[in-house]
Write a protein that holds these residues in place. Structure first.
Motif, PDB file in Angstrom:
ATOM      1  N   TYR A 122      -8.365  15.914  11.383  1.00 22.10           N
ATOM      2  CA  TYR A 122      -9.583  15.790  10.663  1.00 22.10           C
ATOM      3  C   TYR A 122     -10.299  17.169  10.508  1.00 22.10           C
ATOM      4  CZ  TYR A 122     -14.653  14.540   9.198  1.00 22.10           C
ATOM      5  OH  TYR A 122     -15.651  14.413   8.871  1.00 22.10           O
ATOM      6  N   ASN A 123     -10.679  17.476   9.379  1.00 22.34           N
ATOM      7  CA  ASN A 123     -11.486  18.711   8.944  1.00 22.34           C
ATOM      8  C   ASN A 123     -12.461  18.470   7.816  1.00 22.34           C
ATOM      9  OD1 ASN A 123     -11.814  21.181   8.181  1.00 22.34           O
ATOM     10  ND2 ASN A 123     -10.035  22.216   7.638  1.00 22.34           N
ATOM     11  N   SER A 124     -13.651  18.299   8.303  1.00 18.39           N
ATOM     12  CA  SER A 124     -14.656  18.002   7.516  1.00 18.39           C
ATOM     13  C   SER A 124     -15.079  19.133   6.161  1.00 18.39           C
ATOM     14  CB  SER A 124     -16.037  17.733   8.189  1.00 18.39           C
ATOM     15  OG  SER A 124     -16.254  19.026   8.703  1.00 18.39           O
ATOM     16  N   ASN A 125     -14.187  20.234   6.334  1.00 20.47           N
ATOM     17  CA  ASN A 125     -14.493  21.304   5.157  1.00 20.47           C
ATOM     18  C   ASN A 125     -13.285  21.303   4.300  1.00 20.47           C
ATOM     19  OD1 ASN A 125     -16.847  22.097   6.438  1.00 20.47           O
ATOM     20  ND2 ASN A 125     -15.849  23.654   7.746  1.00 20.47           N
ATOM     21  N   CYS A 126     -12.474  20.420   4.510  1.00 20.02           N
ATOM     22  CA  CYS A 126     -11.206  20.364   3.503  1.00 20.02           C
ATOM     23  C   CYS A 126     -11.282  18.880   2.757  1.00 20.02           C
ATOM     24  CB  CYS A 126     -10.167  20.625   4.249  1.00 20.02           C
ATOM     25  SG  CYS A 126      -8.698  20.781   3.378  1.00 20.02           S
ATOM     26  N   ALA A 127     -11.125  18.792   1.291  1.00 20.70           N
ATOM     27  CA  ALA A 127     -10.796  17.575   0.864  1.00 20.70           C
ATOM     28  C   ALA A 127      -9.596  17.714   0.073  1.00 20.70           C
ATOM     29  CB  ALA A 127     -11.959  17.377   0.075  1.00 20.70           C
ATOM     30  N   CYS A 128      -8.955  16.677  -0.398  1.00 21.09           N
ATOM     31  CA  CYS A 128      -7.860  16.828  -1.137  1.00 21.09           C
ATOM     32  C   CYS A 128      -7.945  15.354  -2.199  1.00 21.09           C
ATOM     33  CB  CYS A 128      -6.697  16.834  -0.744  1.00 21.09           C
ATOM     34  SG  CYS A 128      -6.194  15.593   0.472  1.00 21.09           S
ATOM     35  N   LEU A 129      -7.218  15.581  -3.149  1.00 23.22           N
ATOM     36  CA  LEU A 129      -7.028  14.190  -3.988  1.00 23.22           C
ATOM     37  C   LEU A 129      -5.866  13.690  -3.788  1.00 23.22           C
ATOM     38  CD1 LEU A 129      -8.317  15.788  -7.205  1.00 23.22           C
ATOM     39  CD2 LEU A 129      -9.706  14.471  -5.704  1.00 23.22           C
ATOM     40  N   ILE A 130      -5.741  12.245  -3.729  1.00 22.48           N
ATOM     41  CA  ILE A 130      -4.659  11.354  -3.514  1.00 22.48           C
ATOM     42  C   ILE A 130      -4.435  10.451  -4.550  1.00 22.48           C
ATOM     43  CG2 ILE A 130      -4.443  11.712  -1.129  1.00 22.48           C
ATOM     44  CD1 ILE A 130      -5.258   9.035  -0.549  1.00 22.48           C
ATOM     45  N   SER A 131      -3.572   9.572  -4.783  1.00 19.81           N
ATOM     46  CA  SER A 131      -3.451   8.330  -5.533  1.00 19.81           C
ATOM     47  C   SER A 131      -2.899   7.278  -4.702  1.00 19.81           C
ATOM     48  CB  SER A 131      -2.217   8.605  -6.589  1.00 19.81           C
ATOM     49  OG  SER A 131      -2.744   9.497  -7.728  1.00 19.81           O
ATOM     50  N   SER A 178     -10.564  11.319  -3.584  1.00 20.08           N
ATOM     51  CA  SER A 178     -11.072  12.428  -3.032  1.00 20.08           C
ATOM     52  C   SER A 178     -10.988  11.924  -1.494  1.00 20.08           C
ATOM     53  CB  SER A 178     -12.154  12.952  -3.467  1.00 20.08           C
ATOM     54  OG  SER A 178     -12.713  13.889  -2.395  1.00 20.08           O
ATOM     55  N   VAL A 179     -10.352  12.409  -0.579  1.00 18.54           N
ATOM     56  CA  VAL A 179     -10.216  12.077   0.906  1.00 18.54           C
ATOM     57  C   VAL A 179     -10.193  13.370   1.800  1.00 18.54           C
ATOM     58  CG1 VAL A 179      -9.003  10.087   0.448  1.00 18.54           C
ATOM     59  CG2 VAL A 179      -7.750  12.049   1.019  1.00 18.54           C
ATOM     60  N   THR A 180     -10.397  13.246   3.116  1.00 18.55           N
ATOM     61  CA  THR A 180     -10.539  14.534   3.675  1.00 18.55           C
ATOM     62  C   THR A 180      -8.753  14.807   4.089  1.00 18.55           C
ATOM     63  OG1 THR A 180     -12.427  13.650   4.910  1.00 18.55           O
ATOM     64  CG2 THR A 180     -11.026  15.124   6.134  1.00 18.55           C
ATOM     65  N   CYS A 181      -8.827  15.860   4.123  1.00 19.95           N
ATOM     66  CA  CYS A 181      -7.284  16.474   4.329  1.00 19.95           C
ATOM     67  C   CYS A 181      -6.641  15.941   5.553  1.00 19.95           C
ATOM     68  CB  CYS A 181      -7.323  18.107   4.412  1.00 19.95           C
ATOM     69  SG  CYS A 181      -7.766  18.877   2.983  1.00 19.95           S
ATOM     70  N   GLY A 182      -5.437  15.778   5.388  1.00 15.78           N
ATOM     71  CA  GLY A 182      -4.694  15.393   6.504  1.00 15.78           C
ATOM     72  C   GLY A 182      -4.515  13.776   6.738  1.00 15.78           C
ATOM     73  N   VAL A 183      -4.781  13.213   5.655  1.00 16.95           N
ATOM     74  CA  VAL A 183      -4.752  11.749   5.723  1.00 16.95           C
ATOM     75  C   VAL A 183      -3.168  11.386   5.894  1.00 16.95           C
ATOM     76  CG1 VAL A 183      -4.741   9.714   4.097  1.00 16.95           C
ATOM     77  CG2 VAL A 183      -6.506  11.280   4.163  1.00 16.95           C
ATOM     78  N   ASP A 184      -3.102  10.161   6.974  1.00 14.85           N
ATOM     79  CA  ASP A 184      -1.772   9.710   7.242  1.00 14.85           C
ATOM     80  C   ASP A 184      -1.625   8.514   7.050  1.00 14.85           C
ATOM     81  OD1 ASP A 184      -3.285   9.185   9.419  1.00 14.85           O
ATOM     82  OD2 ASP A 184      -1.771   9.554  10.863  1.00 14.85           O
ATOM     83  N   THR A 185      -2.655   7.623   6.773  1.00 17.80           N
ATOM     84  CA  THR A 185      -2.972   6.122   6.672  1.00 17.80           C
ATOM     85  C   THR A 185      -3.999   5.825   5.709  1.00 17.80           C
ATOM     86  OG1 THR A 185      -2.183   5.954   8.813  1.00 17.80           O
ATOM     87  CG2 THR A 185      -2.717   3.890   7.843  1.00 17.80           C
ATOM     88  N   VAL A 186      -3.962   4.949   4.651  1.00 23.94           N
ATOM     89  CA  VAL A 186      -4.870   4.404   4.093  1.00 23.94           C
ATOM     90  C   VAL A 186      -5.063   2.771   4.391  1.00 23.94           C
ATOM     91  CG1 VAL A 186      -5.976   3.821   1.773  1.00 23.94           C
ATOM     92  CG2 VAL A 186      -4.740   6.084   2.197  1.00 23.94           C
ATOM     93  N   ILE A 238       0.820  -1.170  -0.100  1.00 21.54           N
ATOM     94  CA  ILE A 238       0.059   0.026  -0.034  1.00 21.54           C
ATOM     95  C   ILE A 238       0.950   1.148  -0.070  1.00 21.54           C
ATOM     96  CG2 ILE A 238      -1.623   1.381   1.250  1.00 21.54           C
ATOM     97  CD1 ILE A 238      -2.625  -1.341   2.416  1.00 21.54           C
ATOM     98  N   ASP A 239       0.810   2.055  -1.171  1.00 22.21           N
ATOM     99  CA  ASP A 239       1.494   3.510  -0.984  1.00 22.21           C
ATOM    100  C   ASP A 239       0.454   4.329  -1.632  1.00 22.21           C
ATOM    101  OD1 ASP A 239       3.708   5.002  -0.921  1.00 22.21           O
ATOM    102  OD2 ASP A 239       4.343   4.391  -3.087  1.00 22.21           O
ATOM    103  N   PHE A 240       0.536   5.518  -0.971  1.00 22.32           N
ATOM    104  CA  PHE A 240      -0.295   6.626  -1.486  1.00 22.32           C
ATOM    105  C   PHE A 240       0.607   7.913  -1.335  1.00 22.32           C
ATOM    106  CE2 PHE A 240      -0.797   6.427   3.073  1.00 22.32           C
ATOM    107  CZ  PHE A 240      -0.797   7.527   3.722  1.00 22.32           C
ATOM    108  N   THR A 241       0.007   9.000  -2.351  1.00 23.17           N
ATOM    109  CA  THR A 241       0.688  10.255  -2.438  1.00 23.17           C
ATOM    110  C   THR A 241       0.123  11.153  -1.503  1.00 23.17           C
ATOM    111  OG1 THR A 241      -0.986  10.797  -4.107  1.00 23.17           O
ATOM    112  CG2 THR A 241       0.978   9.913  -4.834  1.00 23.17           C
ATOM    113  N   PRO A 242       0.690  12.056  -1.009  1.00 21.36           N
ATOM    114  CA  PRO A 242       0.378  13.210  -0.114  1.00 21.36           C
ATOM    115  C   PRO A 242      -0.833  13.963  -0.916  1.00 21.36           C
ATOM    116  CG  PRO A 242       2.386  13.778  -0.487  1.00 21.36           C
ATOM    117  CD  PRO A 242       2.199  12.383  -1.322  1.00 21.36           C
ATOM    118  N   PRO A 282      -7.670  10.290   8.351  1.00 21.33           N
ATOM    119  CA  PRO A 282      -7.086  11.717   8.740  1.00 21.33           C
ATOM    120  C   PRO A 282      -6.185  11.714   9.823  1.00 21.33           C
ATOM    121  CG  PRO A 282      -9.191  12.008   8.859  1.00 21.33           C
ATOM    122  CD  PRO A 282      -9.004  10.488   8.501  1.00 21.33           C
ATOM    123  N   GLU A 283      -5.170  12.292   9.728  1.00 21.11           N
ATOM    124  CA  GLU A 283      -4.401  12.769  11.266  1.00 21.11           C
ATOM    125  C   GLU A 283      -5.126  13.835  11.952  1.00 21.11           C
ATOM    126  OE1 GLU A 283      -0.194  14.880  11.552  1.00 21.11           O
ATOM    127  OE2 GLU A 283       0.105  12.516  11.168  1.00 21.11           O
TER     128      GLU A 283
END
Length: 154
Positions: free
Chosen positions: A113-122, A81-89, A42-46, A110-111
């Motif tokens: 949690y901010n429900s108003n912020c989302a980002c894209l990861i791979s 699309s994930v919630t900002c601050g993701v540190d583990t998938v 398992i590997d994901f981008t910030p 997320p490390e």
């Protein structure tokens, strides 16, 4: 009197045997819903793109690349699309009752949690040790939301 006692004992034995048979069949059915294969790599981008308004939705749609090579399923999930601050998938893999569907669930934690912020990861990972056969691969990001579905042969 002895006949009534024998009937009661036989009835109790019959009820006990039915109970044992039912418990055994339930255990067999539950084993059909258990984990299938082993997830590794398992590997994901910030977060590479912050979405200002999570309610507006994702501009870039999810894209998936699925390859089956030598019995190993390789999955790349882009624009997830994930919630900002993701540190583990976490990735979990299970099968349906009839064992012809592989259900993959990606769960980002997320490390901060901010429900108003989302980002894209791979996110990418491998599924190993699945018995040979033809399956329907279903990718979910929640218990009910299907992102992707495809037939694969191992």
């Amino acid at each position: 009197m002895k006949t009534a006692l024998v009937k009661k004992v036989l009835l109790l034995i019959a009820v006990a045997l039915v109970g044992v048979a039912f418990a055994t069949s339930c255990e067999k059915n539950n084993s059909n819903i258990t984990k299938i294969g082993d997830v590794s790599g398992i590997d994901f981008t910030p977060c590479d793109e912050y979405l200002q308004d999570k309610e507006a939705g994702v501009v870039n749609h999810d894209s998936l690349v699925v390859n089956v090579i030598n019995g190993i399923v390789y999955i790349e999930h882009h624009n997830f699309s994930v919630t900002c601050g993701v540190d583990t998938v976490y990735v979990s893999v299970s099968s349906s009752i009839n064992n012809d569907t592989i259900i993959v669930r990606e769960t980002p934690y997320p490390e901060n949690y901010n429900s108003n912020c989302a980002c894209l990861i791979s996110n990418c990972f491998q599924i190993r040790n699945i018995k040979s056969g033809t399956y329907v691969l279903v990718l979910k990001d929640s218990p009910i939301d299907v992102i992707y579905s495809q037939s694969i042969t191992l």
